[in-house]
Design a protein around this motif. Structure first.
Motif, PDB file in Angstrom:
ATOM      1  N   MET A   1       0.868  -1.178   0.000  1.00 22.98           N
ATOM      2  CA  MET A   1       0.000   0.000   0.000  1.00 22.98           C
ATOM      3  C   MET A   1       0.899   1.221   0.000  1.00 22.98           C
ATOM      4  O   MET A   1       1.862   1.296   0.771  1.00 22.98           O
ATOM      5  N   SER A   2       0.628   2.169  -0.899  1.00 23.62           N
ATOM      6  CA  SER A   2       1.421   3.396  -0.970  1.00 23.62           C
ATOM      7  C   SER A   2       0.806   4.451  -0.069  1.00 23.62           C
ATOM      8  O   SER A   2      -0.300   4.932  -0.315  1.00 23.62           O
ATOM      9  N   MET A   3       1.531   4.851   0.958  1.00 20.67           N
ATOM     10  CA  MET A   3       1.030   5.888   1.846  1.00 20.67           C
ATOM     11  C   MET A   3       0.927   7.227   1.115  1.00 20.67           C
ATOM     12  O   MET A   3       0.041   8.029   1.394  1.00 20.67           O
ATOM     13  N   ARG A   4       1.827   7.462   0.171  1.00 22.41           N
ATOM     14  CA  ARG A   4       1.821   8.730  -0.565  1.00 22.41           C
ATOM     15  C   ARG A   4       0.579   8.854  -1.449  1.00 22.41           C
ATOM     16  O   ARG A   4      -0.060   9.897  -1.490  1.00 22.41           O
ATOM     17  N   PHE A   5       0.240   7.777  -2.139  1.00 16.87           N
ATOM     18  CA  PHE A   5      -0.890   7.832  -3.062  1.00 16.87           C
ATOM     19  C   PHE A   5      -2.227   7.521  -2.383  1.00 16.87           C
ATOM     20  O   PHE A   5      -3.249   7.408  -3.038  1.00 16.87           O
ATOM     21  N   ALA A   6      -2.189   7.396  -1.047  1.00 15.76           N
ATOM     22  CA  ALA A   6      -3.428   7.251  -0.283  1.00 15.76           C
ATOM     23  C   ALA A   6      -4.088   8.599  -0.030  1.00 15.76           C
ATOM     24  O   ALA A   6      -5.289   8.656   0.263  1.00 15.76           O
ATOM     25  N   TYR A   7      -3.297   9.679  -0.123  1.00 11.73           N
ATOM     26  CA  TYR A   7      -3.874  10.990   0.201  1.00 11.73           C
ATOM     27  C   TYR A   7      -3.368  12.112  -0.702  1.00 11.73           C
ATOM     28  O   TYR A   7      -3.971  13.190  -0.770  1.00 11.73           O
ATOM     29  N   LYS A   8      -2.261  11.887  -1.411  1.00 16.38           N
ATOM     30  CA  LYS A   8      -1.661  12.938  -2.225  1.00 16.38           C
ATOM     31  C   LYS A   8      -1.521  12.436  -3.656  1.00 16.38           C
ATOM     32  O   LYS A   8      -1.465  11.241  -3.902  1.00 16.38           O
ATOM     33  N   TYR A   9      -1.440  13.380  -4.597  1.00 12.50           N
ATOM     34  CA  TYR A   9      -1.318  13.026  -6.016  1.00 12.50           C
ATOM     35  C   TYR A   9      -2.435  12.065  -6.429  1.00 12.50           C
ATOM     36  O   TYR A   9      -2.186  10.996  -7.002  1.00 12.50           O
ATOM     37  N   CYS A  10      -3.654  12.434  -6.130  1.00  8.45           N
ATOM     38  CA  CYS A  10      -4.794  11.535  -6.383  1.00  8.45           C
ATOM     39  C   CYS A  10      -5.257  11.647  -7.834  1.00  8.45           C
ATOM     40  O   CYS A  10      -6.384  12.084  -8.123  1.00  8.45           O
ATOM     41  N   TYR A  11      -4.380  11.241  -8.738  1.00  5.95           N
ATOM     42  CA  TYR A  11      -4.641  11.329 -10.170  1.00  5.95           C
ATOM     43  C   TYR A  11      -4.715   9.970 -10.852  1.00  5.95           C
ATOM     44  O   TYR A  11      -4.945   9.904 -12.063  1.00  5.95           O
ATOM     45  N   PHE A  12      -4.492   8.885 -10.108  1.00  3.60           N
ATOM     46  CA  PHE A  12      -4.232   7.581 -10.716  1.00  3.60           C
ATOM     47  C   PHE A  12      -5.186   6.512 -10.188  1.00  3.60           C
ATOM     48  O   PHE A  12      -5.787   6.651  -9.123  1.00  3.60           O
ATOM     49  N   ARG A  13      -5.241   5.403 -10.930  1.00  3.07           N
ATOM     50  CA  ARG A  13      -6.100   4.287 -10.543  1.00  3.07           C
ATOM     51  C   ARG A  13      -5.751   3.759  -9.163  1.00  3.07           C
ATOM     52  O   ARG A  13      -6.638   3.382  -8.389  1.00  3.07           O
ATOM     53  N   ILE A  14      -4.458   3.735  -8.832  1.00  7.45           N
ATOM     54  CA  ILE A  14      -4.037   3.194  -7.539  1.00  7.45           C
ATOM     55  C   ILE A  14      -4.709   3.924  -6.381  1.00  7.45           C
ATOM     56  O   ILE A  14      -4.984   3.328  -5.334  1.00  7.45           O
ATOM     57  N   CYS A  15      -5.001   5.205  -6.567  1.00  2.00           N
ATOM     58  CA  CYS A  15      -5.579   6.015  -5.487  1.00  2.00           C
ATOM     59  C   CYS A  15      -6.993   5.575  -5.126  1.00  2.00           C
ATOM     60  O   CYS A  15      -7.516   5.974  -4.077  1.00  2.00           O
ATOM     61  N   HIS A  16      -7.614   4.769  -5.977  1.00  3.66           N
ATOM     62  CA  HIS A  16      -8.986   4.324  -5.749  1.00  3.66           C
ATOM     63  C   HIS A  16      -9.054   2.836  -5.406  1.00  3.66           C
ATOM     64  O   HIS A  16     -10.134   2.251  -5.404  1.00  3.66           O
ATOM     65  N   THR A  17      -7.897   2.232  -5.157  1.00  6.18           N
ATOM     66  CA  THR A  17      -7.868   0.809  -4.840  1.00  6.18           C
ATOM     67  C   THR A  17      -7.910   0.595  -3.329  1.00  6.18           C
ATOM     68  O   THR A  17      -7.754   1.533  -2.538  1.00  6.18           O
ATOM     69  N   ARG A  18      -8.101  -0.634  -2.934  1.00  6.09           N
ATOM     70  CA  ARG A  18      -8.268  -0.984  -1.529  1.00  6.09           C
ATOM     71  C   ARG A  18      -7.084  -0.510  -0.683  1.00  6.09           C
ATOM     72  O   ARG A  18      -5.923  -0.604  -1.113  1.00  6.09           O
TER      73      ARG A  18
ATOM     74  N   ILE B   1       2.533  -2.332 -12.881  1.00  7.89           N
ATOM     75  CA  ILE B   1       2.842  -1.026 -12.289  1.00  7.89           C
ATOM     76  C   ILE B   1       2.229   0.090 -13.139  1.00  7.89           C
ATOM     77  O   ILE B   1       1.615   1.026 -12.626  1.00  7.89           O
ATOM     78  N   ILE B   2       2.390  -0.033 -14.461  1.00  6.87           N
ATOM     79  CA  ILE B   2       1.797   0.956 -15.358  1.00  6.87           C
ATOM     80  C   ILE B   2       0.281   0.978 -15.197  1.00  6.87           C
ATOM     81  O   ILE B   2      -0.347   2.040 -15.166  1.00  6.87           O
ATOM     82  N   SER B   3      -0.322  -0.190 -15.065  1.00 10.21           N
ATOM     83  CA  SER B   3      -1.770  -0.263 -14.888  1.00 10.21           C
ATOM     84  C   SER B   3      -2.210   0.441 -13.608  1.00 10.21           C
ATOM     85  O   SER B   3      -3.222   1.155 -13.587  1.00 10.21           O
ATOM     86  N   LEU B   4      -1.458   0.270 -12.534  1.00 12.45           N
ATOM     87  CA  LEU B   4      -1.792   0.933 -11.278  1.00 12.45           C
ATOM     88  C   LEU B   4      -1.745   2.446 -11.412  1.00 12.45           C
ATOM     89  O   LEU B   4      -2.513   3.162 -10.766  1.00 12.45           O
ATOM     90  N   PHE B   5      -0.840   2.918 -12.265  1.00 11.13           N
ATOM     91  CA  PHE B   5      -0.684   4.359 -12.427  1.00 11.13           C
ATOM     92  C   PHE B   5      -1.327   4.861 -13.719  1.00 11.13           C
ATOM     93  O   PHE B   5      -0.921   5.876 -14.276  1.00 11.13           O
ATOM     94  N   THR B   6      -2.363   4.139 -14.162  1.00 12.08           N
ATOM     95  CA  THR B   6      -3.208   4.654 -15.233  1.00 12.08           C
ATOM     96  C   THR B   6      -3.856   5.951 -14.761  1.00 12.08           C
ATOM     97  O   THR B   6      -4.290   6.066 -13.614  1.00 12.08           O
ATOM     98  N   PHE B   7      -3.929   6.928 -15.650  1.00  7.85           N
ATOM     99  CA  PHE B   7      -4.461   8.237 -15.287  1.00  7.85           C
ATOM    100  C   PHE B   7      -5.993   8.222 -15.209  1.00  7.85           C
ATOM    101  O   PHE B   7      -6.664   7.562 -16.011  1.00  7.85           O
TER     102      PHE B   7
END
Length: 273
Positions: A32-49, A115-121
């Protein structure tokens, strides 16, 4: 669960998490990325569990109060300690991992497509750049120029802090090697005082645009270009990752870069400092 945390900018965080995600996949561990849990919320990963502010705070304070062990791959961690940090990842069910030097290049490449899929815009990120790209003349060679200033006046003693004139001369030099091409030059960067008129005057036969998007919009736009030019930076590097876009890092602004001077992500990401 491996909770990945670090400071730094968006694309540094993407690469760092990518390495730890790949290590986790190889060893059957969730990350789990702590950074993408609250910041830079531009990517698919930010909406995952688990990628939400609650789990960010949970991991942050559990580490602070020593309820979670920390594997530190930071600048100050000695090279001899690397195996010990990796063993810490292996021996704890829940652990925080941090540090720029958490790197497993072969594993990153093995799981690169994931990894690319997780950071899909997100769709909202793509909207404005797609409109701009659709407005370009058909058949143009789209060159993305990434201008990095800001902290680069100090990083490595200002080695990669280039002037507008130097960037212009590098692009001019490259265009002289492909005179038959119609060109669109998309200039992205972090300098609000960029001399736009100088760029337009330098390339009267090209379509020169300054998108001025947010960081994610600029990253997406650069990822859609045909070639990328810029000072060595994780921003242009990650932009090249999405579609294996050829990338030229300006190490010496006096060099005229021909097509064979451009590299690709799979090699360049192993050279990043």
């Amino acid at each position: 669960m491996i909770f990945v945390r670090d400071k730094g900018r968006m694309c540094n965080n993407i690469l760092q998490y990518g390495h730890l995600y790949a290590w986790g996949r190889e060893h059957g561990r969730s990350t789990m990325s702590m950074r993408f849990a609250y910041k830079y919320c531009y990517f698919r990963i930010c909406h995952t569990r688990y990628h939400n502010f609650f789990f960010y705070l949970l991991a942050k304070y559990a580490a602070k109060w020593h309820l979670l062990p920390v594997a530190d791959f930071g600048l100050d961690a000695p090279a001899s300690d690397y195996d010990a940090q990796e063993n810490r990842l292996l021996s704890h069910r829940h652990v925080v991992a941090e540090g720029w030097y958490a790197r497993w290049y072969d594993l990153f490449l093995k799981y690169k497509s994931e990894i690319i899929s997780l950071f899909t815009f997100d769709e909202e990120v793509c909207r404005r750049p797609d409109l701009l790209l659709s407005s370009l003349p058909e058949g143009v060679l789209c060159i993305g120029l990434h201008i990095r200033r800001g902290d680069y006046c100090r990083w490595y003693g200002g080695r990669y802090y280039y002037s507008d004139e130097q960037y212009i001369n590098v692009v001019k030099g490259h265009l002289s090697t492909i005179p038959e091409k119609r060109v669109a030059l998309l200039v992205c960067g972090n300098d609000p005082e960029l001399d736009e008129a100088a760029f337009r005057q330098a390339f009267p036969d090209a379509t020169v645009l300054f998108p001025k998007g947010n960081p994610a919009e600029d990253l997406y736009l650069l990822s859609r270009c045909d070639r990328l030019i810029g000072a060595p930076s994780t921003f242009s590097l990650v932009a090249s990752m999405y579609r294996d876009v050829p990338l030229y890092w300006i190490e010496d602004p006096a060099v005229v870069p021909s097509a064979h001077c451009f590299g690709h992500f799979d090699q360049l990401f192993q050279q990043i400092k």
